[in-house]
Structure formats: structure tokens, C-alpha cells
Design an enzyme around this catalytic site. Structure first.
Site, mmCIF file in Angstrom:
data_model
loop_
_atom_site.group_PDB
_atom_site.id
_atom_site.type_symbol
_atom_site.label_atom_id
_atom_site.label_comp_id
_atom_site.label_asym_id
_atom_site.label_seq_id
_atom_site.Cartn_x
_atom_site.Cartn_y
_atom_site.Cartn_z
ATOM 1 N N ASP A 29 0.847 -1.198 0.000
ATOM 2 C CA ASP A 29 0.000 0.000 0.000
ATOM 3 C C ASP A 29 0.881 1.247 0.000
ATOM 4 O O ASP A 29 1.641 1.462 0.940
ATOM 5 C CB ASP A 29 -0.901 -0.044 1.242
ATOM 6 C CG ASP A 29 -1.727 1.212 1.388
ATOM 7 O OD1 ASP A 29 -1.919 1.925 0.380
ATOM 8 O OD2 ASP A 29 -2.180 1.481 2.522
ATOM 9 N N ASN A 31 -0.266 4.503 -0.234
ATOM 10 C CA ASN A 31 -0.851 5.779 0.200
ATOM 11 C C ASN A 31 -1.603 5.684 1.533
ATOM 12 O O ASN A 31 -2.382 6.568 1.872
ATOM 13 C CB ASN A 31 -1.770 6.342 -0.889
ATOM 14 C CG ASN A 31 -2.938 5.409 -1.175
ATOM 15 O OD1 ASN A 31 -3.000 4.299 -0.631
ATOM 16 N ND2 ASN A 31 -3.859 5.850 -2.003
ATOM 17 N N ASP A 33 -4.088 3.889 2.665
ATOM 18 C CA ASP A 33 -5.529 3.628 2.828
ATOM 19 C C ASP A 33 -5.802 2.167 3.207
ATOM 20 O O ASP A 33 -6.953 1.739 3.280
ATOM 21 C CB ASP A 33 -6.312 4.021 1.565
ATOM 22 C CG ASP A 33 -5.957 3.162 0.362
ATOM 23 O OD1 ASP A 33 -5.053 2.300 0.472
ATOM 24 O OD2 ASP A 33 -6.577 3.347 -0.702
ATOM 25 N N ASP A 37 -1.764 -1.247 -3.876
ATOM 26 C CA ASP A 37 -2.070 -0.490 -5.093
ATOM 27 C C ASP A 37 -0.930 -0.607 -6.101
ATOM 28 O O ASP A 37 0.117 -1.185 -5.808
ATOM 29 C CB ASP A 37 -2.379 0.970 -4.739
ATOM 30 C CG ASP A 37 -1.360 1.535 -3.764
ATOM 31 O OD1 ASP A 37 -0.151 1.452 -4.075
ATOM 32 O OD2 ASP A 37 -1.757 2.017 -2.681
ATOM 33 N N ASP A 208 -9.404 -16.521 -16.181
ATOM 34 C CA ASP A 208 -10.233 -16.958 -15.064
ATOM 35 C C ASP A 208 -11.309 -17.951 -15.535
ATOM 36 O O ASP A 208 -12.041 -17.655 -16.492
ATOM 37 C CB ASP A 208 -10.900 -15.706 -14.472
ATOM 38 C CG ASP A 208 -11.583 -15.968 -13.149
ATOM 39 O OD1 ASP A 208 -10.879 -16.269 -12.181
ATOM 40 O OD2 ASP A 208 -12.826 -15.871 -13.093
ATOM 41 N N GLU A 262 -7.233 -21.081 -16.289
ATOM 42 C CA GLU A 262 -7.588 -21.732 -15.033
ATOM 43 C C GLU A 262 -8.549 -22.859 -15.386
ATOM 44 O O GLU A 262 -9.702 -22.612 -15.716
ATOM 45 C CB GLU A 262 -8.243 -20.725 -14.082
ATOM 46 C CG GLU A 262 -8.438 -21.301 -12.700
ATOM 47 C CD GLU A 262 -9.462 -20.534 -11.873
ATOM 48 O OE1 GLU A 262 -9.452 -20.687 -10.648
ATOM 49 O OE2 GLU A 262 -10.301 -19.813 -12.448
HETATM 50 C C1 NOJ Z 1 -11.368 -18.008 -9.950
HETATM 51 C C2 NOJ Z 1 -10.635 -16.924 -9.244
HETATM 52 O O1 NOJ Z 1 -9.296 -17.297 -9.081
HETATM 53 C C3 NOJ Z 1 -11.381 -16.695 -7.953
HETATM 54 O O2 NOJ Z 1 -10.657 -15.887 -7.068
HETATM 55 C C4 NOJ Z 1 -12.723 -16.129 -8.299
HETATM 56 O O3 NOJ Z 1 -13.502 -16.012 -7.133
HETATM 57 C C5 NOJ Z 1 -13.476 -17.010 -9.286
HETATM 58 N N1 NOJ Z 1 -12.642 -17.514 -10.330
HETATM 59 C C6 NOJ Z 1 -14.587 -16.223 -9.934
HETATM 60 O O4 NOJ Z 1 -14.062 -15.251 -10.793
HETATM 61 CA CA CA Z 2 -3.477 2.094 -1.256
#
Ligand code: NOJ
Ligand code: CA
Length: 563
Positions: A29, A31, A33, A37, A208, A262
Site C-alpha cells: 500500500d 498511500n 488507505d 495499489d 479466469d 484456469e
Molecule cells: C477463480 C478466481 O481465481 C477466484 O478468485 C474467483 O472467485 C473465481 N474464479 C470467480 O471469478
Molecule cells: Ca493504497
């Protein structure tokens, strides 16, 4: 597209790299918060360079309401406000390139956020031009959902939208409606957004849940067996390979982009359909066979070393001579590697974290290292459900515990070992307050063990887990046999020793990992003879030239060159 992106990378550059996954929310991080980032990442690139990695995989950095920490994207062409601006992104990418580090980003296109403009339009009316961007169906006459599909985050995968009186499909949270890939407009919009980032100079994508993009046309109810593992139905839609081949042809190939899918719901038998290069789909996929070896959904089960070894062999075979695969022991969806497959007790944490590093970095596969594993970071000591942030835990808690199906103590006893939040606690940089991750209030608690486990201390200590990773990465770069060499498990049944060879032409290495706290003698099978130890994780008690027998110390992991 910049011409340099086209020409610089040789065609299979992604086989030789080591990838480091950054989960931006928890990395650094800048900044105060409490949220990691992009400027925070830029500030740590010299650290990554020191480690020696070649590619960063950045978990989603796009504009998102964060129902699932960025895996719910509201605008694919904007940076998440908490993470910074597009100018910060451009600066980060430039600073990576200046250090010879490539960037791959997360392509989350099975679903969007329900706050994405496409969904806002789609839900407005049944005849909206964007209606068909998502999957809408009428409910059953009794008002129940169109079928019995479950969501991975608990409850039905359908949500009734009162505006039009139809249900939309969401395999994950209700705030993550699934896109309708049958609509060619969806496909071309996705391909365009991929080009947008490739044109900026990103080197490729981690995709994903990509096998889930093609839905079953019938949307028939799942059988009781299928309900236990809906991903195997969700992943086997009829058009998934057609869509990926188009994506490869139209987007990935022209840019020599790296692609890693994935492979949720994909069996090892099906792997070549995705990764055989002659088919032109993906470079490689993430299998779940290792990280889920000891899992039944949220439950932790037992695992044995022979079962782990068998999974490695099957994964290698599935890649085959032509294909390629990945090697990973953790990511943002899994418990910490050392707590999962090693021994995170004070006596063996460092040694076993190094042993796992040796295993992970000597596979015939591209290694994907998750942030903090290079320090041997451990699972978090979760006590109550309030300690978790994850949408998955909250959904399951409602579905299982609040309904009385599973006692709270039983559920918590399992998820403290299996929860995704184990890997999401902030990166441990130093002994400073909040482990140096933030000067503010961290979004998720820092693991209290940061005083012992942190990057600053490990950088100073030549025997640290960090430096073991650094040496392994450097060794892998020097020895093509450790990247491309054939993989052979030479003792698949042994219950404590994992022993395999990596051979390329006349160069042969033997890796011996002791998976336990018990020292033991080990006679090399066959006629193998040691030439010398190349890299070891102990203070150096290794077998000498000509040896055919050795002593293996607790959690010892040694790479030997063979005669
Ligand atoms: C797989 C991702 O790695 C996971 O973090 C996410 O919750 C699900 N796909 C849905 O996008
Ligand atoms: Ca931040």
C-alpha cells in the site's frame, strides 16, 4: 499494436520463465488507505528483480465494486480506483519493462460485475440490444429457478431480476452474472478489450475459469452426482474449444501472447484439448489435482505422498511431449503452500518451505509462484467467522451454518485450513507496524508472525527461504534440463521420499525431497550414481561423488547431477 511486442518474444518464451503472482490488494500500500495499489507494486519491482522472476501475473486491477475482490469487473478499460489510475498502470508497466519483467493480466470474461454497463442495459428490458449479453430464462411455473444449478458461492446459480421477471445465471456470486458467449457481439467485445491491453504492452493473460464460458444448451438439471462437482458439467459446454481457437487465431497468436487458463472442471484426460499446440488454444493450464488433493469442497481431507506423486506424473503425462503445463502450490484461492504441503511448525517451517520451492521449480512446467511463498508465509490463525472477508466463506456460512446443516465449529475447523483468505493476508515486508504493508488500517489482518517472517530480514540472511528461491530460479535459468528435460518419478510408492529425474540429452538431474521430519537412509533405485550436489536446502550434508546411497535429513531437498 507496437511492432516490438510482435517481434521481441520467441514463440515459446513462456516455457522458460518463472511467473510471480501479485494479488494487488495485499501486496503493498503506497498511500496509507490500507489497500495495496499499483504504485505500491512499482515500488517493489527491485525486490522482484532481485528474486529473479521474469513475469508478473497481476490479479484483476480493473474497475470493480469488489464483491469478489476484482473478479467482478465493472469496466474492463479502467483501473480500480483503490489501485490507482491508468497513468499509474502505464508507469508500472514501463518500470517492469525497464527491468526485463513482462506482465500478464487477469482476463475475467466468464462473467462481469452486475454493475457493468452491459448488464445494466441487459436487465433493463427483454428487448434491450444488450439483453442477449447474459443468460436469461423464465423460472418454473411455481416461481423457482429454471434449473437446480448451484452457485460456487452458495445457493442457486440463478437470481430473479424483478425488472423483467426473468432469472439470470451466475455461477459465482449474484453480483457476477455470466456472459453469453454464444452471442458473437460478446466475443468480439472481449477480443477488443484483450487487444486494448495487449496494445499497451501486456504480454498475455491468465484466464479466469475459462472452460466455463460455453454453457450446456439444454440447461438440464444436474443429477445428484453432478451436484457434488458442478464444475465438470459447467466446464464441458459444446463450444469452448471453438471459442478458444478463435481467440487464439484472432488475438493471442498475432501478439505472441502468453496464455494460461484456469482449468476448473477440466480432467487431465481433457487437458490436451486445451494445450496441444497443434489445436491453437492455450499455452498451458492450471490443474486443480494438486492443490485440491486433500479437499472435498470446503472440507480438508488427508493426503499421502504417493497420491501427490501420482498427481505430478499424471499432470506431466497430460502435457505430453507437445503440450506444456504449470507448476504451482498456492495462489489467491488456496491455503499457503508451507501450511498445506509442508510443516509450518517453528522447527521445520523454513526447511520445508525451501523443500517445496525445490519441488515447484524443478518441474517440466512453467512455475507460478504466489506472493509471500518466497518468504515461507503461513496460514492465518483464524478464530471466528468475523475474521474472514471472503465472499465464498460468507456465502457458505449462510447456506450451511446459519441453516443448521453444518455445526459452526465443524465448518470453522475446516475452513481455517482451506480458506482463500489464508493467502490473502498482507505481504510481510518488514518488522514495522503492519509488516510494512501499510501505514493505515490493513483491509485484512496481517499475520501476527510477521516479526519472524518478513522480507527485510530474509534479504539480509543468505540462508533464508527468499534466497533459496532466488538460487533455484537462477539455477533453472542456467540448466535447460530443469526446464525442458523429461520428468520421471523413480520411486512412486515411497511414503516419505519424492525422487525424480529430469533428463535432456546426456544431462541428468536427480531431485530428492524428504517429505517429513524423520531422517532416513535412501538407496538410489536402479543404477543411478551421484556426480555432485547442485543445490541443497540444508547446511550441506549431501551425498558425495559416486554415491548410490544417501542420508536424507528432515525436509531435506537436494538437486543432484547424475553421472
Ligand atoms: C477463480 C478466481 O481465481 C477466484 O478468485 C474467483 O472467485 C473465481 N474464479 C470467480 O471469478
Ligand atoms: Ca493504497
Amino acid at each position: 499494436m507496437s511492432q516490438t511486442t510482435r517481434v521481441i518474444r520467441p514463440s515459446s518464451w513462456w516455457k522458460e520463465v518463472v511467473v510471480y503472482q501479485v494479488y494487488p490488494r495485499s501486496f503493498n500500500d503506497s498511500n496509507g488507505d490500507g489497500i495495496g495499489d499499483l504504485n505500491g507494486i512499482t515500488a517493489k519491482l527491485d525486490y522482484l528483480k532481485r528474486l529473479g522472476i521474469d513475469v508478473v501475473w497481476l490479479s484483476p486491477h480493473f474497475d470493480s465494486p469488489n464483491a469478489d475482490n476484482g473478479y467482478d469487473i465493472r469496466d474492463y478499460r479502467q483501473v480500480m480506483a483503490e489501485f490507482g489510475t491508468m497513468a499509474d498502470f502505464d508507469r508500472m508497466l514501463e518500470a517492469m519493462k525497464a527491468r526485463g519483467i513482462e506482465l500478464i493480466i487477469d482476463l475475467v470474461v466468464n462473467h462481469t460485475s452486475d454493475e457493468h454497463a452491459w448488464f445494466a442495459a441487459s436487465r433493463r428490458s427483454r428487448d434491450n440490444p444488450h439483453r442477449d449479453y447474459y443468460i436469461w430464462r423464465d423460472g418454473k411455473p411455481d416461481g423457482t429457478p429454471p434449473n437446480n444449478y448451484p452457485s460456487f458461492f452458495g445457493g442457486s446459480a440463478w437470481k430473479l431480476d424483478p425488472i423483467t421477471g426473468q432469472f439470470y445465471l451466475h455461477y459465482f456470486d449474484a453480483k457476477q452474472p455470466d456472459l453469453n458467449w454464444e452471442n458473437s457481439q460478446v466475443r468480439s467485445d472481449v477480443f477488443d478489450l484483450m487487444r486494448f491491453w495487449l496494445d499497451k504492452g501486456v504480454a498475455g493473460f491468465r484466464m479466469d475459469v475459462i472452460p466455463l464460458i460455453s454453457k450446456q444448451p439444454s440447461l438440464a438439471d444436474l443429477t445428484p452426482d453432478q451436484l457434488a462437482h458442478p464444475e465438470f458439467v459447467y466446464a464441458n459446454g459444446p463450444h469452448v474449444h471453438e471459442y478458444l481457437q478463435r481467440m487464439h487465431r484472432e488475438v493471442l497468436a498475432p501478439y505472441h501472447a502468453m496464455s494460461v487458463g484456469e482449468a476448473f472442471g477440466v480432467t487431465l484426460e481433457q487437458a490436451p484439448l486445451f494445450t496441444d499446440p497443434r489445436r491453437g488454444e492455450l499455452n498451458m493450464i492450471f490443474h486443480f489435482d494438486i492443490v485440491r488433493l486433500d479437499r472435498e469442497n470446503w472440507r480438508k481431507t488427508d493426503w499421502t505422498l504417493p497420491a501427490l506423486k501420482a498427481a505430478y506424473t499424471r499432470i506431466d503425462e497430460a502435457a505430453g511431449l507437445r503440450g506444456w503445463t504449470t507448476s504451482y502450490l498456492c495462489n489467491h484461492d488456496n491455503p499457503r503452500a508451507v501450511s498445506h504441503f509442508g510443516d509450518d511448525s517453528p522447527a521445520w517451517r523454513e526447511r520445508s518451505a525451501k523443500a517445496l520451492a525445490t519441488l515447484m521449480l524443478t518441474q517440466r512446467a512453467t512455475p507460478f509462484l504466489y506472493q509471500g511463498d518466497e518468504l515461507g508465509m503461513t496460514n492465518y490463525p483464524f478464530q471466528s467467522v468475523q475474521d474472514y472477508d471472503d465472499v465464498e466463506i460468507r456465502g457458505q456460512w449462510r447456506q450451511l451454518v446459519e441453516t443448521g446443516l453444518v455445526p459452526a465449529a465443524e465448518y470453522l475447523g475446516h475452513v481455517c485450513q482451506t480458506s482463500r483468505d489464508n493467502a490473502r493476508t498482507p505481504m510481510q515486508w518488514s518488522q514495522e507496524v503492519n509488516a510494512g504493508f501499510t501505514t493505515g488500517q490493513p483491509w485484512l489482518a496481517v499475520n501476527p508472525n510477521y516479526l519472524e517472517i518478513n522480507a527485510a530480514a530474509q534479504l539480509e540472511d543468505p540462508d533464508s527461504v527468499f534466497h533459496h528461491y532466488r538460487r533455484l530460479i537462477a539455477l533453472r535459468r542456467q540448466k535447460p534440463a530443469l526446464v525442458h528435460g523429461a520428468y520421471l518419478d523413480i520411486d512412486p510408492k515411497h511414503e516419505q521420499i519424492f525422487a525424480y529425474t529430469r533428463s535432456l540429452a546426456d544431462e541428468r538431474y536427480l531431485v530428492i525431497v524428504n517429505f517429513g521430519a524423520r531422517p532416513l537412509g535412501y538407496a538410489l533405485p536402479g543404477s543411478l550414481r551421484i556426480e555432485r550436489a547442485v543445490l541443497d536446502n540444508t547446511s550441506g550434508d549431501t551425498a558425495t561423488a559416486g554415491a548410490t546411497q544417501l542420508r536424507s535429513a528432515p525436509w531435506q531437498a537436494t538437486i543432484y547431477k547424475l553421472d
